[in-house]
Scaffold this motif. Structure first.
Motif, PDB file in Angstrom:
ATOM      1  N   ALA A   2     -12.444  12.246  22.925  1.00  0.00           N
ATOM      2  CA  ALA A   2     -11.549  12.826  21.923  1.00  0.00           C
ATOM      3  C   ALA A   2     -10.767  11.710  21.237  1.00  0.00           C
ATOM      4  CB  ALA A   2     -10.581  13.800  22.582  1.00  0.00           C
ATOM      5  N   VAL A   3     -10.325  11.982  20.023  1.00  0.00           N
ATOM      6  CA  VAL A   3      -9.430  11.081  19.301  1.00  0.00           C
ATOM      7  C   VAL A   3      -8.082  11.786  19.215  1.00  0.00           C
ATOM      8  CG1 VAL A   3      -8.970   9.917  17.120  1.00  0.00           C
ATOM      9  CG2 VAL A   3     -11.318  10.070  17.975  1.00  0.00           C
ATOM     10  N   VAL A   4      -7.050  11.155  19.759  1.00  0.00           N
ATOM     11  CA  VAL A   4      -5.715  11.725  19.794  1.00  0.00           C
ATOM     12  C   VAL A   4      -4.802  10.858  18.937  1.00  0.00           C
ATOM     13  CG1 VAL A   4      -3.772  12.342  21.267  1.00  0.00           C
ATOM     14  CG2 VAL A   4      -6.105  12.628  22.115  1.00  0.00           C
ATOM     15  N   LYS A   5      -4.159  11.475  17.934  1.00  0.00           N
ATOM     16  CA  LYS A   5      -3.247  10.741  17.050  1.00  0.00           C
ATOM     17  C   LYS A   5      -1.806  11.041  17.437  1.00  0.00           C
ATOM     18  CE  LYS A   5      -6.349  10.684  13.095  1.00  0.00           C
ATOM     19  NZ  LYS A   5      -6.513  11.020  11.672  1.00  0.00           N
ATOM     20  N   LYS A   6      -1.003   9.968  17.503  1.00  0.00           N
ATOM     21  CA  LYS A   6       0.405  10.107  17.854  1.00  0.00           C
ATOM     22  C   LYS A   6       1.261   9.192  16.988  1.00  0.00           C
ATOM     23  CE  LYS A   6       0.324  13.239  20.914  1.00  0.00           C
ATOM     24  NZ  LYS A   6       1.052  14.468  20.706  1.00  0.00           N
ATOM     25  N   LYS A   7       2.441   9.681  16.657  1.00  0.00           N
ATOM     26  CA  LYS A   7       3.432   8.940  15.892  1.00  0.00           C
ATOM     27  C   LYS A   7       4.099   7.924  16.811  1.00  0.00           C
ATOM     28  CE  LYS A   7       6.284  11.598  13.661  1.00  0.00           C
ATOM     29  NZ  LYS A   7       7.377  12.558  13.384  1.00  0.00           N
ATOM     30  N   THR A   8       4.393   6.733  16.295  1.00  0.00           N
ATOM     31  CA  THR A   8       5.140   5.743  17.067  1.00  0.00           C
ATOM     32  C   THR A   8       6.062   4.948  16.141  1.00  0.00           C
ATOM     33  OG1 THR A   8       4.927   4.046  18.789  1.00  0.00           O
ATOM     34  CG2 THR A   8       3.405   3.899  16.943  1.00  0.00           C
ATOM     35  N   TRP A   9       7.206   4.595  16.647  1.00  0.00           N
ATOM     36  CA  TRP A   9       8.191   3.860  15.856  1.00  0.00           C
ATOM     37  C   TRP A   9       7.800   2.392  15.746  1.00  0.00           C
ATOM     38  CZ3 TRP A   9      13.877   5.739  16.346  1.00  0.00           C
ATOM     39  CH2 TRP A   9      13.932   7.103  16.089  1.00  0.00           C
ATOM     40  N   LEU A  38      -6.818   6.667  21.552  1.00  0.00           N
ATOM     41  CA  LEU A  38      -5.438   6.954  21.167  1.00  0.00           C
ATOM     42  C   LEU A  38      -5.163   6.200  19.873  1.00  0.00           C
ATOM     43  CD1 LEU A  38      -2.643   8.183  21.781  1.00  0.00           C
ATOM     44  CD2 LEU A  38      -2.120   6.071  23.044  1.00  0.00           C
ATOM     45  N   VAL A  39      -4.888   6.938  18.805  1.00  0.00           N
ATOM     46  CA  VAL A  39      -4.577   6.346  17.507  1.00  0.00           C
ATOM     47  C   VAL A  39      -3.072   6.442  17.309  1.00  0.00           C
ATOM     48  CG1 VAL A  39      -4.914   6.466  15.015  1.00  0.00           C
ATOM     49  CG2 VAL A  39      -6.829   6.974  16.559  1.00  0.00           C
ATOM     50  N   LEU A  40      -2.425   5.287  17.238  1.00  0.00           N
ATOM     51  CA  LEU A  40      -0.988   5.243  17.009  1.00  0.00           C
ATOM     52  C   LEU A  40      -0.733   5.038  15.523  1.00  0.00           C
ATOM     53  CD1 LEU A  40       0.029   3.026  20.043  1.00  0.00           C
ATOM     54  CD2 LEU A  40       0.193   5.517  19.836  1.00  0.00           C
ATOM     55  N   GLU A  41       0.086   5.915  14.959  1.00  0.00           N
ATOM     56  CA  GLU A  41       0.427   5.854  13.537  1.00  0.00           C
ATOM     57  C   GLU A  41       1.903   5.473  13.422  1.00  0.00           C
ATOM     58  OE1 GLU A  41      -2.402   9.199  11.610  1.00  0.00           O
ATOM     59  OE2 GLU A  41      -0.814   9.990  12.905  1.00  0.00           O
ATOM     60  N   GLU A  42       2.157   4.333  12.791  1.00  0.00           N
ATOM     61  CA  GLU A  42       3.530   3.834  12.689  1.00  0.00           C
ATOM     62  C   GLU A  42       4.371   4.742  11.799  1.00  0.00           C
ATOM     63  OE1 GLU A  42       5.663  -0.459  12.130  1.00  0.00           O
ATOM     64  OE2 GLU A  42       4.130   0.080  10.656  1.00  0.00           O
ATOM     65  N   TRP A  43       5.556   5.090  12.300  1.00  0.00           N
ATOM     66  CA  TRP A  43       6.492   5.985  11.619  1.00  0.00           C
ATOM     67  C   TRP A  43       7.802   5.249  11.378  1.00  0.00           C
ATOM     68  CZ3 TRP A  43       6.867  10.666   9.391  1.00  0.00           C
ATOM     69  CH2 TRP A  43       8.110  11.263   9.286  1.00  0.00           C
TER      70      TRP A  43
END
Length: 89
Positions: A2-9, A38-43
């Motif tokens: 699976a590909v899981v996307k999550k917001k990260t500071w 795990l895909v981390l998207e900078e917020w």
């Protein structure tokens, strides 16, 4: 897988991007397992928007647990969901 996307500071994103940080502590309100991406998207919390920077890491180990009295989430949510530590490479 699976590909899981999550917001990260930004400070957390930079630590992963530089290779210094090789784990992620998350509220356990989603499914993730060894081998997932795990895909981390900078917020940007000041602008309240994504910066456009992302990084994908392979999940190598997931450790889930529950603890009491953590100030970031409501106590009932912690008791119900717990936390998970995600090792990445």
């Amino acid at each position: 897988m699976a590909v899981v996307k999550k917001k990260t500071w930004p400070h957390q994103f930079e630590a992963v991007f530089s290779g210094k940080k090789k784990h992620d502590l998350r509220f356990a309100d989603f499914e993730i397992k060894d081998g997932d991406a795990l895909v981390l998207e900078e917020w940007d919390p000041e602008k309240r928007e994504y910066t456009g920077r992302t990084i994908e890491k392979k999940v190598t180990y997931v450790s889930s647990f529950k603890i009491d009295n953590v100030p970031f989430w409501a106590e009932q949510e912690i008791k119900e969901k717990g936390f998970q530590i995600i090792s990445i490479e």
